[in-house]
Design an enzyme around this catalytic site. Structure first.
Site, PDB file in Angstrom:
ATOM      1  N   CYS A  48       6.454  -1.633  -3.553  1.00 21.89           N
ATOM      2  CA  CYS A  48       5.875  -2.985  -3.677  1.00 21.89           C
ATOM      3  C   CYS A  48       7.792  -3.607  -3.895  1.00 21.89           C
ATOM      4  O   CYS A  48       8.573  -2.995  -4.192  1.00 21.89           O
ATOM      5  CB  CYS A  48       5.424  -3.285  -5.220  1.00 21.89           C
ATOM      6  N   TYR A 187      -4.487   4.378   3.806  1.00 20.35           N
ATOM      7  CA  TYR A 187      -4.237   4.749   2.426  1.00 20.35           C
ATOM      8  C   TYR A 187      -5.063   5.074   1.180  1.00 20.35           C
ATOM      9  O   TYR A 187      -6.198   3.710   1.163  1.00 20.35           O
ATOM     10  CB  TYR A 187      -3.130   2.937   2.456  1.00 20.35           C
ATOM     11  N   HIS A 190      -3.290   5.287  -5.830  1.00 18.88           N
ATOM     12  CA  HIS A 190      -2.754   4.564  -6.833  1.00 18.88           C
ATOM     13  C   HIS A 190      -3.930   3.804  -7.768  1.00 18.88           C
ATOM     14  O   HIS A 190      -4.467   2.752  -8.211  1.00 18.88           O
ATOM     15  CB  HIS A 190      -2.020   3.112  -6.109  1.00 18.88           C
ATOM     16  N   ASP A 283       2.610   7.577 -10.535  1.00 18.80           N
ATOM     17  CA  ASP A 283       3.265   8.137  -9.988  1.00 18.80           C
ATOM     18  C   ASP A 283       4.268   7.610  -9.446  1.00 18.80           C
ATOM     19  O   ASP A 283       5.268   8.591  -9.435  1.00 18.80           O
ATOM     20  CB  ASP A 283       2.542   7.540  -8.395  1.00 18.80           C
TER      21      ASP A 283
END
Ligand code: ADP
Ligand code: SF4
Length: 705
Positions: A48, A187, A190, A283
């Site tokens: 991000c 994906y 997360h 992460d």
């Protein structure tokens, strides 16, 4: 400071020549990802950046600098595939329909220009999106609360929803291909994607063919992989980003059990395995709580033994020797990086050119993450040009040359003064740097000496190393400058980076007048309390009315000592700001585990008879707390004495200096802010009329066509 390249002892002479030429040559081999081939093993994984669909030019320029710096693959952040997964107010990518293609193409073109591949992370966030913009109800495998603090729930996906979702994913993949992407992600990481939510049993209690057994919970992911491959697999590599472990022990996905089983069941499905741990705070762990580079390898290291497809992994990898080892021993095929590529977009080129000592090493502070959490363009403590590539035209390795050969003086060697010195020197100015103390580094020297923050010293080490290589910088330590001494130096351009100090009178966020009665107890600043440990009488109150990170660090640092510590704050949790760096839970847990007593929602009204009189921030009710000593972390006072006297001399007509105050001396903030202000001042020195006319920086305006 980085080590020089490894010794070549014991290598045969022909091999030794090759080795001398390129000791890291293996890192520059290509890797086949489905139908596409990388130019090397350096892979910027999706991260991000607070730019997304709102700031496409800024986004393209930021990713382009990484491609220019040698990354073989450069990825976007999450890209929403449909308005039912709308992450507003976060600024992520969008590939809702064809109208998003031109903005995305800016990025792929810019990345391709430098020979890198462009990757996009297609995302539907399930109950991790609040849909504040689209106002469409969120949907998830189960009906459950949305992940953000908003009293709203996601609805359970019907079969029709699942089939719609697959169609949207396929359409987004086709649009991504048309936008020029070489690698397209499915994906499941997360806790942020609907595919992962289907896989995790505690988020999927369905009784149909998409719930129950692991095979069933994996059904949707398998379909996505197959359908994406069928749609675009002839021209794009299909990557699968999968979190092998949630770091919740038996309460979550574990890499030894279902994590491994998922890799076994889908081993050859994707063209690339991008593996990590979940959630984001695990992460992207900060160095404060995870000092080890490559900390994810114990979790993801098994993946390569199961699949023949290439594997990329992360873990704040900045050391070329370690990267090489991971490739040689067969742990990874591609060196994944988000933060190391932010701190140094030129990392691959520096390794290739054997300039490893010039690598700007990520310090693991997560200031980059905080900017995404505040929905503003990314910033970085180590790399002040990050996020400024388009709007200010900055590049971490290139700065415009000097305009004249005037001399400059920088006073103070904290992060601001050091950065200003480095950049002025790069521009070619003759720089004199004066520091009152006998060590360069200012506040960073203190903060990096505290528990968990040793990696922060890289801010100083990387810059002092560069300064020492320059023959146009003169450094004076033990040199506290005054207006008179500056007069003797005869330098007309002065940058004042004199920093700030913590105030001890209790003025902070919750009060604008001093706390009464402090004379009756011992009052310490953060620096003093660390130096005076032996003499402190408990109980010691750590009073946090700044609510940033430092008070929490100080309490943690002191907690190993034999003083009773009580953390008092008007905030409702310890160090609330650290939520933005994904650390708050760890910070509070650490204090609890080390026996620090925590009192929240209380401000200190006054001190009397070695007692702190506490006032509830809500009700005003009073409680009392024994207190022999206190460390104040409330607010800082800029050190402007020298600036004030120089300005006065100019004003009185005695001198005509060109004066600029920078960093914490101008306005106290983060180390990242101090570095940035030092960089900005160096960039703006002798700015051209064109620079000034262009204004402060460029803005992306909504098109009114
Ligand atoms: P910043 O974060 O803005 O870089 P710091 O507080 O880290 O600020 O650093 C300021 C540095 O300036 C400190 O190392 C301090 O010793 C030094 N300093 C302050 N006043 C003077 C002065 N008059 N002459 C030389 N050095 C000074
Ligand atoms: Fe690393 Fe901090 Fe820069 Fe993020 S902001 S890349 S954690 S140095």
């Amino acid at each position: 400071i980085r080590r020089p390249p490894r010794s070549t002892q014991g290598v045969s002479s022909a091999a030794s020549d090759v080795y001398k030429r390129q000791p890291y040559s293996q890192l520059f081999e290509s890797v086949q990802i489905g139908p596409v081939v990388t130019k090397n093993r350096f892979y910027q994984v999706p991260h991000c950046c607070g730019m997304g669909h709102l700031r496409p030019r800024a986004h393209a320029a930021m990713r382009a600098v990484k491609a220019k710096g040698g990354w073989g693959v450069v990825s976007t952040e999450e890209a929403e595939i449909h308005p039912s997964s709308d992450l507003a107010p976060y600024a992520e990518q969008r590939v809702w329909d064809k109208k998003d293609i031109p903005a995305l193409k800016l990025m792929t073109d810019a990345v391709h220009e430098h020979g890198a591949l462009a990757a996009i992370e297609l995302t539907h966030s399930g109950h991790n999106s609040t849909n504040l913009f689209s106002r469409i109800p969120a949907m998830s495998p189960n009906a459950q609360a949305v992940n953000f603090l908003y009293p709203k729930q996601a609805r359970r996906m019907t079969k029709k929803d699942i089939s719609d979702f697959r169609a949207w994913h396929r359409r987004a993949a086709l649009n991504a291909r048309d936008a020029g992407f070489d690698i397209v992600y499915v994906y499941a990481g997360h806790g942020m994607s609907v595919a992962q939510q289907f896989i995790l049993p505690d988020m999927n209690n369905r009784t149909d063919e998409y719930g129950g057994s692991l095979e069933n919970r994996l059904r949707l992911t398998r379909e996505l992989l197959e359908e994406t491959k069928e749609a675009i697999g002839d021209s794009c590599g299909i990557a699968f980003r999968f979190a092998v472990d949630e770091l919740k022990g038996k309460d979550g996905m574990q890499f030894e059990e279902e994590g491994r089983a998922v890799v076994e069941l889908l081993a050859e499905h994707p063209d690339l395995w991008d593996v990590n741990v979940s959630d984001w705070s695990n992460d992207s762990q900060t160095s404060r709580f995870q000092t080890e580079e490559a900390y994810q390898m114990p979790y993801v290291g098994f993946v390569k033994s199961i699949t023949t497809k290439p594997v990329v992994g992360v873990g704040r990898l900045t050391s070329p020797d370690l990267m090489l080892k991971l490739v040689k021993q067969g742990t990874l095929d591609l060196i994944g990086a988000a933060r190391p590529s932010i701190a140094d977009p030129y990392l691959p080129n520096k390794i290739k050119e054997q300039k490893t000592d010039q690598i700007k090493e990520c310090i693991g502070c997560n200031i980059c993450v905080s900017s995404d959490n505040f929905s503003v363009p990314i910033r970085c403590t180590q790399n002040p040009t990050m996020g400024e590539e388009w709007r200010r035209g900055w590049d971490p390795e290139n700065i415009k040359p000097n305009v004249t050969d005037q001399k400059v003086l920088v006073v103070g060697s904290g992060p601001s003064g050091l950065e200003c010195t480095v950049q002025l020197a790069r521009r070619g100015y003759q720089v004199t740097l004066a520091e009152a103390k006998n060590n360069l580094g200012g506040r960073v020297l203190f903060e990096s000496s505290l528990k968990g923050l040793s990696n922060w010293k890289r801010v100083v080490d990387n810059r002092t190393h560069e300064i020492l290589q320059k023959n146009n910088v003169e450094v004076y330590k033990d040199s506290r400058l005054t207006a008179e001494l500056i007069g003797e130096l005869g330098i007309n351009n002065i940058f004042l980076a004199t920093g700030s100090s913590w105030r001890k009178d209790g003025i902070g966020r919750s009060r604008r007048s001093p706390i009464q009665g402090l004379g009756g107890i011992s009052v310490y600043s953060p620096e003093e309390v660390v130096q005076s440990l032996e003499d402190i009488n408990g109980p010691l109150v750590v009073y946090d009315d700044e609510q940033g990170y430092l008070a929490g660090v100080i309490a943690d640092h002191l907690s190993s000592e034999k003083v009773e510590i009580i953390f008092v704050t008007p905030a409702s949790v310890v160090s609330p700001w650290t939520d933005s760096t994904l650390e708050q839970k760890r910070v509070q847990a650490s204090l609890i585990n080390s026996g620090v007593k925590i009192i929240c929602n209380q401000s200190i009204k006054k001190i009397e008879n070695k007692t702190a009189v506490l006032e509830c921030v809500f009700s005003g009710s009073i409680t009392k707390l024994p207190c022999e000593s206190i460390v104040m972390v409330t607010e800082r006072i800029s050190d402007t004495a020298l600036y004030d006297s120089l300005i006065q001399n100019n004003f009185d007509g005695k001198t005509s200096y060109n004066i600029k105050i920078i960093g914490d001396a101008e306005a106290p903030g983060l180390i990242a802010d101090a570095v940035y202000l030092g960089h900005l001042a160096a960039q703006n020195f002798e700015a051209s009329d064109a620079d000034i006319q262009r204004g402060m920086f460029m803005r992306e305006m909504p098109s009114l066509k």
